[in-house]
Motif scaffolding. Structure first.
Motif, PDB file in Angstrom:
ATOM      1  N   LEU A 291     -12.253  13.827  10.938  1.00 10.75           N
ATOM      2  CA  LEU A 291     -11.935  14.614  12.134  1.00 10.75           C
ATOM      3  C   LEU A 291     -10.479  15.044  12.176  1.00 10.75           C
ATOM      4  N   ARG A 292      -9.721  14.659  11.123  1.00 10.75           N
ATOM      5  CA  ARG A 292      -8.277  14.966  11.057  1.00 10.75           C
ATOM      6  C   ARG A 292      -7.535  14.371  12.249  1.00 10.75           C
ATOM      7  N   GLN A 293      -7.940  13.180  12.670  1.00 12.33           N
ATOM      8  CA  GLN A 293      -7.261  12.482  13.751  1.00 12.33           C
ATOM      9  C   GLN A 293      -6.504  11.281  13.195  1.00 12.33           C
ATOM     10  N   GLN A 294      -5.344  11.008  13.770  1.00 13.65           N
ATOM     11  CA  GLN A 294      -4.501   9.918  13.285  1.00 13.65           C
ATOM     12  C   GLN A 294      -5.158   8.569  13.578  1.00 13.65           C
ATOM     13  N   ASN A 295      -5.313   7.749  12.571  1.00 13.24           N
ATOM     14  CA  ASN A 295      -5.876   6.408  12.729  1.00 13.24           C
ATOM     15  C   ASN A 295      -5.489   5.590  11.500  1.00 13.24           C
ATOM     16  N   LEU A 296      -4.630   4.611  11.701  1.00 15.32           N
ATOM     17  CA  LEU A 296      -4.220   3.737  10.589  1.00 15.32           C
ATOM     18  C   LEU A 296      -4.759   2.327  10.776  1.00 15.32           C
ATOM     19  N   ASP A 297      -5.843   2.211  11.545  1.00 15.98           N
ATOM     20  CA  ASP A 297      -6.531   0.929  11.711  1.00 15.98           C
ATOM     21  C   ASP A 297      -7.511   0.790  10.544  1.00 15.98           C
ATOM     22  N   VAL A 298      -7.011   0.225   9.443  1.00 12.97           N
ATOM     23  CA  VAL A 298      -7.753   0.237   8.173  1.00 12.97           C
ATOM     24  C   VAL A 298      -8.658  -0.985   8.063  1.00 12.97           C
TER      25      VAL A 298
ATOM     26  N   ALA B 267      -6.540 -12.336  -4.014  1.00  9.04           N
ATOM     27  CA  ALA B 267      -6.180 -11.716  -5.294  1.00  9.04           C
ATOM     28  C   ALA B 267      -5.223 -10.553  -5.074  1.00  9.04           C
ATOM     29  N   PHE B 268      -5.470  -9.775  -4.032  1.00 10.08           N
ATOM     30  CA  PHE B 268      -4.582  -8.654  -3.730  1.00 10.08           C
ATOM     31  C   PHE B 268      -3.185  -9.158  -3.373  1.00 10.08           C
ATOM     32  N   ALA B 269      -3.111 -10.261  -2.629  1.00  6.26           N
ATOM     33  CA  ALA B 269      -1.816 -10.792  -2.188  1.00  6.26           C
ATOM     34  C   ALA B 269      -0.921 -11.165  -3.370  1.00  6.26           C
ATOM     35  N   LYS B 270      -1.531 -11.422  -4.519  1.00  3.44           N
ATOM     36  CA  LYS B 270      -0.740 -11.774  -5.701  1.00  3.44           C
ATOM     37  C   LYS B 270      -0.075 -10.554  -6.340  1.00  3.44           C
ATOM     38  N   THR B 271      -0.497  -9.353  -5.905  1.00  2.76           N
ATOM     39  CA  THR B 271       0.036  -8.132  -6.526  1.00  2.76           C
ATOM     40  C   THR B 271       1.185  -7.527  -5.739  1.00  2.76           C
ATOM     41  N   THR B 272       1.409  -7.987  -4.517  1.00  2.74           N
ATOM     42  CA  THR B 272       2.445  -7.373  -3.680  1.00  2.74           C
ATOM     43  C   THR B 272       2.932  -8.381  -2.642  1.00  2.74           C
ATOM     44  N   THR B 273       3.977  -8.026  -1.936  1.00  2.00           N
ATOM     45  CA  THR B 273       4.536  -8.905  -0.912  1.00  2.00           C
ATOM     46  C   THR B 273       3.742  -8.756   0.381  1.00  2.00           C
ATOM     47  N   CYS B 274       3.001  -9.767   0.730  1.00  2.00           N
ATOM     48  CA  CYS B 274       2.217  -9.774   1.971  1.00  2.00           C
ATOM     49  C   CYS B 274       1.711 -11.193   2.177  1.00  2.00           C
ATOM     50  N   ARG B 275       1.145 -11.438   3.332  1.00  2.00           N
ATOM     51  CA  ARG B 275       0.532 -12.742   3.581  1.00  2.00           C
ATOM     52  C   ARG B 275      -0.901 -12.531   4.060  1.00  2.00           C
ATOM     53  N   VAL B 276      -1.705 -13.570   3.895  1.00  2.00           N
ATOM     54  CA  VAL B 276      -3.130 -13.451   4.185  1.00  2.00           C
ATOM     55  C   VAL B 276      -3.530 -14.490   5.229  1.00  2.00           C
TER      56      VAL B 276
ATOM     57  N   ILE C  60      -4.780  -8.972   5.934  1.00  2.00           N
ATOM     58  CA  ILE C  60      -3.586  -8.877   5.095  1.00  2.00           C
ATOM     59  C   ILE C  60      -2.463  -8.299   5.945  1.00  2.00           C
ATOM     60  N   VAL C  61      -1.355  -9.014   6.030  1.00  2.00           N
ATOM     61  CA  VAL C  61      -0.222  -8.603   6.856  1.00  2.00           C
ATOM     62  C   VAL C  61       0.964  -8.300   5.944  1.00  2.00           C
ATOM     63  N   PHE C  62       1.463  -7.079   6.023  1.00  2.00           N
ATOM     64  CA  PHE C  62       2.592  -6.652   5.208  1.00  2.00           C
ATOM     65  C   PHE C  62       3.912  -6.946   5.934  1.00  2.00           C
ATOM     66  N   PRO C  63       5.021  -6.965   5.214  1.00  2.00           N
ATOM     67  CA  PRO C  63       6.311  -7.322   5.828  1.00  2.00           C
ATOM     68  C   PRO C  63       6.682  -6.471   7.040  1.00  2.00           C
ATOM     69  N   ASP C  64       6.253  -5.207   7.062  1.00  2.00           N
ATOM     70  CA  ASP C  64       6.591  -4.349   8.204  1.00  2.00           C
ATOM     71  C   ASP C  64       5.623  -4.494   9.369  1.00  2.00           C
ATOM     72  N   GLY C  65       4.695  -5.463   9.271  1.00  2.00           N
ATOM     73  CA  GLY C  65       3.741  -5.703  10.336  1.00  2.00           C
ATOM     74  C   GLY C  65       2.435  -4.951  10.198  1.00  2.00           C
ATOM     75  N   PHE C  66       2.336  -4.041   9.231  1.00  2.00           N
ATOM     76  CA  PHE C  66       1.104  -3.292   9.008  1.00  2.00           C
ATOM     77  C   PHE C  66      -0.002  -4.241   8.561  1.00  2.00           C
ATOM     78  N   LYS C  67      -1.181  -4.096   9.178  1.00  2.00           N
ATOM     79  CA  LYS C  67      -2.287  -5.022   8.899  1.00  2.00           C
ATOM     80  C   LYS C  67      -3.506  -4.270   8.376  1.00  2.00           C
TER      81      LYS C  67
END
Length: 881
Positions: free
Chosen positions: A496-503, A517-526, A537-544
């Motif tokens: 719909l071309r609407q903004q949504n970053l709730d992944v 397994a994904f957490a081992k490839t980048t900086t994040c916590r599970v 999965i929570v990234f350092p900037d708070g993105f989940k």
């Protein structure tokens, strides 16, 4: 200077769009960036277009162009010298186009892009919305463009909007005789000769099961309107895919037509510098031998033809099975729980030894044989297929062997199952796609599986960081041998071309193991939830990002919480609420960006319809009744007729009474947080859903007016930029409770399971606010100018949601002024002196301290004192040590 331009080799749609755009930009100059098609050149010779001041690009000083309006094109490769200025930072670009994206796509500050038959349709729709009436000449030229690009409204890419636009133009004077004169012409002798040569030259090749016809010719003189000849040739020979190449002097003119989704001729022709749609495209090639072009064409066709489905594409996995010593009763229970019509039977080594169908099970139940083993009744004469099996092999298994399902077996191991319905959906979908979806529009048939690649959409609409994360998820899934998918509202809103970053991501496998397994490839916590097999999965900037295992659900009884088991992505999607939320996008590298549509979600997005997946949806989970209304209002859609009927049936059965108040509160919070809350509550009232919260709860005109006032109060508070958090849903809930008694509101609050703090607001502050409102209304008429200190102590201690509720209820200017003064100024006032200061002044700690502090605050509020010295003087003057 404003310039309206189109593509080189302009056609009637380009002209009609330019003439229409002139009404939107009356001061703009019309410019052809290159040549025109033969038919259009003939028209220009006989028309009065000189009145529009048409110019050539050589007449324009490109450096003076400040706004470029592009119609029927958005590719820099097709606009001639205008491509030299499109990256000018001072240039404003507006685009009106119906062509798909390509690698040269231009981005505009204003874009009207729509998948319709003609660009003229897009601008005509704007005319209709804005009340613009074209002249008869304008309507005729616009109709020429619309008719040409839609093949007289007969091409498969024609949409309802094209018909609506044609009717509008006809009502406003479009001359169909003129349209017929320039678009419906008898073939010239040269065209007849060329068509004959093309018919003789037709050669067919089969790529991945798709038959493609190539036709070529060489002529000494120019022959116009090749596209109409291609259309005639395709109809004469009834060809699904036709590609024509005609050499004229040093140029080869190419035209392509496709009626099947496997061949997207627009993408193919982009390889030759041309373009178009999935169903129609063209290109012009210079300085290349025809034989060399055909050789390249055949090689590229093999790259662009999409493969036919095989068993692995259609099968469901993992498979629910029964062992040969299971009872008929167990088979009946499993079939009822998951709506199966056939179940494979396996032995102790997990080899398929039979199939049992619902018909057999029901007959056995009728004869009271539920305790008998399925091995006594199963069908042992059946066919299995490998995961690479073709459509023909599947048809043989289902049609010739009369099987309700075909087990998919690789190396003796059961890896999936394909039902008769799966095959039928695909086959019917294939026929529908041949006439409807070749333009990559949502399908118009039922629940067949449809695929569509959204890689380009992901690339253009998502932030770079999110795209990188999604690609990494796909790579990790490949390493683990899993399939990972984007699901839910994220996919819906992307389309719909609407903004949504709730992944939300679902994997066919262990979701927690995937997240770790994904957490081992980048900086994040599970954060994991073992009980549900999910992780965050929570990234350092708070993105989940939420991760879940593909699962299916069944309900032991209506309105109960579901039982969960691991399953395939298809089963996972089938448990969801509405078709528009069942779309999914693959993340694995080989299929990255490919969207799967099992249940007609694309169709319902196009129809703007809210539809459930099955008839018991609202019975199994009555909270979906509230969700249907929420999505309808949020998206501006309409609940489908069948879905509405099922909703009213569920309401009559009082299904909502079987779910907890806490679950209803969760849905209510989301509805009250929507932007169209008034319309949503009105719909809830129409469905009698509010009465399940309380019999006296209703949403009439008076309540609606209160909500409008609350929305104004909320917006006013937001504009203060205080940074103070408040809950809009709670403010609206107080408004909803407005016509309830204090006891009634407290009872509802308790049943909804509101938090203790929120329940206290309903129990104590809401009644206090209502009483205060009555008193202040009376006070306002008698003493309109109270002291600031009085105003402060009226409202002191009330939650901000209660304050905004009072403001919404205030029907007198004085009341609103007092509330505004308290909110913006008075509640921030603080005294400077503290207990230590009073001790220093000689006062002994005790009750007198509170009395002094209150007196100081009143004096400060009434602006009798301001500084610390003022406060000390005030204390000395009014209190004895």
């Amino acid at each position: 200077m404003d310039v309206i331009a189109t593509h080189v080799n302009a056609d009637f749609d380009a002209l009609g769009s330019m003439i229409a755009a002139k009404r939107l930009y009356p001061d703009a100059v019309l410019v052809f960036p290159g040549g025109q098609e033969r038919g259009l050149r003939d028209f220009l010779l006989h028309s009065t277009l000189y009145a529009y001041g048409m110019k050539k690009i050589s007449d324009i000083e490109l450096s003076e162009v400040t706004r470029l309006i592009l119609v029927d094109v958005r590719s820099a490769a097709r606009i001639g010298k205008f491509a030299d200025i499109v990256h000018n930072p001072n240039l404003e670009i507006h685009i009106y186009d119906h062509h798909p994206l390509d690698e040269h796509t231009i981005r505009g500050q204003l874009e009207f892009i729509q998948e319709v038959g003609a660009t003229t349709t897009i601008i005509t729709q704007l005319f209709i919305k804005r009340g613009i009436v074209p002249t008869a000449d304008e309507a005729t030229m616009m109709m020429l463009g619309l008719y040409e690009d839609t093949g007289h409204l007969l091409f498969s890419g024609t949409t309802p909007e094209d018909f609506q636009s044609a009717a509008f133009l006809l009502r406003n004077g479009a001359n169909l005789n003129t349209v017929a004169d320039f678009l419906v012409r008898e073939m010239t002798s040269e065209q007849v000769d060329l068509l004959s040569e093309l018919l003789k030259s037709c050669e067919k090749i089969v790529v991945n099961g798709v038959e493609i016809t190539l036709a070529t010719a060489t002529v000494n003189d120019y022959v116009g309107d090749i596209s109409s000849l291609v259309h005639k040739l395709q109809d004469i020979e009834n060809l699904n895919v036709l590609i024509v190449a005609v050499r004229m002097e040093d140029q080869i003119f190419m035209v392509g037509r496709s009626r099947v989704p496997e061949m997207h001729v627009g993408e193919l022709f982009q390889e030759f510098g041309g373009g178009g749609h999935a169903f129609a495209a063209s290109a012009t090639v210079r300085d290349m031998p025809l034989a060399q072009l055909l050789d390249r064409m055949e090689r590229l066709i093999r790259q662009h033809v999409r493969s036919h489905f095989q068993a692995s594409d259609l099968m469901s996995s993992p498979v629910k099975v029964l062992t040969s010593n299971s009872t008929v009763g167990a088979a009946r229970e499993l079939m009822t729980r998951f709506s199966f019509n056939a179940i494979p039977i396996v032995d102790d080594l997990q080899h398929v030894v039979g199939i049992i169908t619902r018909q057999v099970v029901e007959k056995a139940a009728h004869h009271k044989l539920l305790k008998m083993n399925v091995s006594e009744m199963m069908n042992t004469d059946f066919q299995v297929v490998p995961s690479t099996a073709s459509l023909l092999e599947l048809q043989q298994g289902i049609m010739e062997h009369n099987q309700r399902c075909v087990p998919v077996v690789d190396s003796g191991t059961l890896v999936g199952v394909i039902t008769r319905t799966d095959l039928l959906r695909y086959m019917l979908g294939d026929r529908q796609l041949s006439t409807a979806a070749t333009k990559d529009l949502p399908g118009r048939s039922g629940m067949q599986l449809k695929r569509k690649n959204l890689r380009q959409l992901i690339s253009t609409h998502l932030p770079g960081s999110v795209k990188e994360i999604l690609a990494e998820f796909g790579a990790v899934a490949d390493q683990l041998g899993m399939q990972a998918y984007l699901v839910g509202g994220f996919v819906r809103d992307l389309l719909l071309r609407q903004q949504n970053l709730d992944v939300d991501i679902v994997v066919e496998g262990d979701g927690i193991a995937f997240a770790e397994a994904f957490a081992k490839t980048t900086t994040c916590r599970v954060r994991t939830h073992e009980k549900f097999g999910t992780a965050v999965i929570v990234f350092p900037d708070g993105f989940k990002i939420d991760i879940a295992s593909a699962r299916l659900e069944y309900y032991d009884k209506p309105a109960a919480l579901p039982q969960v088991e691991h399953a395939s992505i298809r089963h996972d999607l089938y448990r969801r609420d509405f078709t528009i939320n069942t779309l999914t996008i693959s993340l694995n590298p080989d299929h990255f960006g490919q969207m799967l549509d099992f249940f007609g979600g694309q169709r319902d997005l196009k129809d703007k319809a809210i539809r459930v997946l099955h008839n018991l949806s609202f019975i199994e989970d009555p909270t979906r009744l509230f969700r249907a209304v929420r999505f309808e209002q949020r998206l501006g859609f309409k609940i489908g007729k069948q879905t509405e009927r099922l909703m009213r049936s569920a309401v009559q059965l009082r299904s909502v009474k079987q779910i907890s108040g806490l679950r209803i509160l969760h849905e209510l919070k989301q509805i009250l947080d929507e932007s169209r809350v008034v319309a949503a509550l009105g719909r809830l009232d129409q469905f009698d859903l509010l009465t399940f919260i309380d019999a006296k709860l209703h949403f009439d005109q008076s309540t609606a007016s209160l909500f409008v006032a609350a929305e104004r109060a909320s917006s006013w508070f937001d504009l203060l930029y205080t940074g103070e958090a408040y809950r809009r849903w709670l403010l609206y809930l107080f408004c909803l409770f407005d016509n309830l008694s204090n006891k009634g509101a407290a009872k509802v609050s308790r049943w909804l399971g509101m938090s203790p703090a929120d329940h206290t607001l309903v129990l104590e502050q809401l009644p206090k606010a209502k009483m205060l409102l009555k008193r202040l209304r009376h006070r306002s008429s008698k003493l309109p100018h109270p002291q600031n200190s009085e105003i402060y102590f009226w409202f002191d201690g009330l939650a901000i949601e209660i304050i905004l509720y009072l403001m919404a209820c205030s029907d007198q200017e004085n009341l609103r002024r007092w509330l505004s003064l308290y909110t913006t100024e008075l509640r921030k006032e603080k005294i400077i002196l503290n207990g230590d200061d009073l001790i220093t002044l000689g006062f002994k700690p005790g009750r007198s301290f509170q009395e002094i502090f209150i007196a100081l605050l009143k004096a400060r509020l009434n602006q009798e004192i301001q500084t610390r010295d003022d406060e000390i003087g005030f204390v000395k003057a009014n209190f004895q040590v």
